[in-house]
Design an enzyme around this catalytic site. Structure first.
Site, PDB file in Angstrom:
ATOM      1  N   GLU A 262       0.828  -1.164   0.018  1.00 33.90           N
ATOM      2  CA  GLU A 262       0.037  -0.001   0.004  1.00 33.90           C
ATOM      3  C   GLU A 262       0.841   1.288   0.056  1.00 33.90           C
ATOM      4  OE1 GLU A 262      -2.653   0.538   3.321  1.00 33.90           O
ATOM      5  OE2 GLU A 262      -3.042  -1.749   3.356  1.00 33.90           O
ATOM      6  N   GLU A 316     -14.061   5.295  -0.629  1.00 35.08           N
ATOM      7  CA  GLU A 316     -14.937   4.324   0.194  1.00 35.08           C
ATOM      8  C   GLU A 316     -15.690   5.195   1.305  1.00 35.08           C
ATOM      9  OE1 GLU A 316     -12.961   0.437   1.031  1.00 35.08           O
ATOM     10  OE2 GLU A 316     -11.202   1.578   0.157  1.00 35.08           O
ATOM     11  N   LYS A 319     -15.666   4.661   5.629  1.00 39.86           N
ATOM     12  CA  LYS A 319     -14.718   4.648   6.498  1.00 39.86           C
ATOM     13  C   LYS A 319     -14.718   5.913   7.450  1.00 39.86           C
ATOM     14  CE  LYS A 319     -11.298   2.015   3.931  1.00 39.86           C
ATOM     15  NZ  LYS A 319      -9.804   2.275   3.437  1.00 39.86           N
ATOM     16  N   GLU A 324      -9.590   9.424   5.036  1.00 40.57           N
ATOM     17  CA  GLU A 324      -9.740   7.957   4.764  1.00 40.57           C
ATOM     18  C   GLU A 324     -10.857   7.566   3.670  1.00 40.57           C
ATOM     19  OE1 GLU A 324      -9.016   5.086   8.274  1.00 40.57           O
ATOM     20  OE2 GLU A 324      -9.957   6.800   9.129  1.00 40.57           O
TER      21      GLU A 324
END
Length: 577
Positions: A262, A316, A319, A324
């Site tokens: 990541e 997303e 989150k 985030e």
């Protein structure tokens, strides 16, 4: 230098079509997270990645069977993840065999599963039981794969950089005391034995300060000098990777490959996060892709590529924090949040994009993402032969590294585009160039902005004398050696004859036919294969200059050239003097 071609060759050169696009040859992937309630179905995601992007691998945070089925037959490699909660049970071979039977065998090899990630950043949990069972679980899963005759799936586990007790400067990198010999040496030995990669999650986003922002984003900066190695680091990613390498070397495993599980930078943050914005996300992720693809490696690991997974595929929405929720390269409707050069048949952001404010109006020319190296090499030859200063991409120049055709072509194409007016057609390059508002500058390599930032060199003629950067008709009409046809890559042509001087700036390639004549004097027919023509003329003395714009080429002009010219609103300019 400009080259002479027969007309047939010129037409073929100018009408070359783009080659078929091949799959990405570089190890750039993306993390496919699903902590959201508005994402498209996996089948749509798989089809989109295959047809619209050059992403050729994804990393999941589970082993979702719907996603694994969706990627069957796509040729996109998939890394699956064992949940942290399953590690203890999977440290025994029977349980590991059951897990492989349920999560790998029903999909493999139709789905190209290439790796199992065992847990995620286990050392960061400080859970002694999980830490103690991590390597046994890795070994058990590897054995289960071997028993099932699955030999092309590696086993690894991702680590945060919290595993390091020291990392600055990179030569001081070492694992946390007490973990180095007991935990990491055995894990690295497993990777050596199984020829798998030690996976780390380097995030310059979590390590930068106001003073090191440019250093974190791959932007031009003075760098950080490591006195122990004599290496100067110009970006934090390389420094973090070399700190891991130094730690591995201290326990005797510097030969083990490293992969990046990541890394990324969010595009939106909370009010107290002023450096979390679109510009910095584009800069970091675009430069990361460029840097990894270059094969340059790091100061301590030169000429190495690292399988790298950008975080993340989607924004997303479930989150917890704003940042985030905004790491994604794409929105849930599959439109890009921004493009870092991974879209098929779309503009590549070039080496090291740094997005300027929308109001700046600045533009740069970079290669299209689907342009072939052969076409880009031709662009380099063309530009550097048109008196544009190419010294920055010569050995020792600020933009020589990475030493790749695409990198050098990006600089050369932009230099040409800036030097000759910055018109969109100056960035065509046979459909291999594209305009971007994202600054391609990276590290110490600053891309030109505007004509004044590019040096146009004065070239030497074959006889050693000085020659203007423009062509003169007396050079075109020298005795019997004159060419039948000439394709000129320069945008400026200076015409001089006795008391008449004219300067013509022509966008794109032109064809000159010196075979025409008018009462013993040269008649120069210039066929402009572009949409624009700018003429500035100064008439001295009493000689007349006749200028005619024609809507179609003269009948005596070669038929192939007439076909080429006919779509142009201003196709021909006759200068009679």
């Amino acid at each position: 230098m400009a080259k002479l071609f027969p007309l047939a060759t010129a037409v073929l050169f100018l009408s070359v079509t783009c080659p078929h696009l091949s799959r990405a040859a570089y190890p750039i992937g993306v993390n496919y997270g699903t902590v959201a309630d508005n994402l498209p179905p996996p089948s749509q995601v798989a089809a989109f990645l295959k047809s619209k992007t050059t992403i050729d691998r994804v990393k999941l945070f589970d082993a979702n069977p719907d996603i694994l089925r969706a990627f069957a037959g796509t040729g996109i490699a998939v890394t699956v993840t064992v949940g942290n909660g399953d590690i203890v049970s999977l440290s025994k071979l029977p349980a590991a065999q059951s897990w492989v039977a349920a999560n790998i065998l029903p999909f493999y090899p139709q789905t190209l599963i290439n790796c199992i990630a065992v847990g995620n950043e286990i050392l960061a949990t400080s859970d002694k039981t999980l830490i103690a069972r991590l390597l046994p679980a890795m070994k058990a899963l590897h054995s289960a794969l071997q028993v099932a005759n699955v030999t092309n799936v590696q086993v690894t586990t991702p680590h945060s950089l919290g595993i390091l007790a020291s990392s600055d400067p990179p030569s001081t990198g070492r694992f946390r005391r007490g973990y180095d010999r007991v935990i990491f040496a055995p894990i690295l030995d497993f990777h050596r034995q199984t020829k798998s990669a030690f996976m780390v999650n380097p995030y310059p986003f979590f390590g930068f300060s106001a003073k090191t922002l440019n250093y974190a984003l791959f932007k031009p900066n003075a760098g950080i000098f490591d006195a122990a190695t004599g290496m100067n680091y110009t970006n934090m990613f390389d420094a973090q990777m070399d700190a891991v390498y130094s730690a591995m070397k201290k326990v005797g495993y510097e030969d083990v490959e490293i992969s990046v599980g990541e890394t990324g930078w969010p595009s939106v943050g909370d009010p107290n996060q002023p450096d979390v914005n679109m510009e910095n996300a584009v800069s970091y992720n675009g430069n990361l892709v460029r840097h990894v693809n270059s094969g340059k490696g790091t100061p301590l690991m030169p000429n190495r590529t690292f399988e790298t997974y950008v975080f993340a595929l989607f924004n997303e929405n479930l989150k917890p924090s704003t940042s985030e929720r905004n790491y994604g390269l794409f929105k849930p409707d599959l439109t890009p949040v921004y493009d870092v050069g991974i879209m098929r048949n779309e503009p590549a952001s070039g080496p090291g994009p740094t997005a300027p404010p929308a109001s700046s109006g600045k533009k740069w020319c970079v290669p299209r993402s689907d342009a072939s190296d052969q076409a880009l090499q031709a662009n380099i030859d063309y530009v550097c032969g048109a008196q544009v200063d190419c010294n920055p991409i010569q050995a020792g120049g600020a933009c020589f590294d990475p030493d790749t055709v695409r990198s050098h072509a990006a600089y050369a194409m932009n230099a040409y585009y800036q030097a000759f007016g910055g018109h969109d057609y100056d960035c065509d390059f046979g459909k291999t160039g594209t305009i971007t508002a994202v600054d391609p500058s990276y590290e110490a390599c600053a891309y030109p902005e505007g004509a004044g930032s590019v040096r146009v060199e004065e070239k030497k003629s074959v006889t050693g004398g000085s020659r203007s950067p423009y062509w003169k008709p007396q050079e075109l009409f020298m005795g019997g050696s004159r060419p039948h046809f000439l394709v000129l890559g320069v945008v400026g042509i200076e015409l001089k004859a006795q008391h008449v001087e004219a300067t013509i700036h022509i966008a794109g390639a032109i064809i000159v036919d010196p075979q025409q004549a008018f009462i013993g004097e040269p008649l120069l027919v210039v066929n402009a294969l572009a949409l624009g023509l700018e003429l500035e003329s100064w008439v001295h003395g009493h000689h007349n200059v006749a200028i005619s714009s024609l809507l179609s080429p003269p009948s005596r002009f070669p038929s192939k050239a007439r076909e080429f010219a006919s779509p142009s609103p201003i196709c021909c300019l006759w200068l009679l003097f």
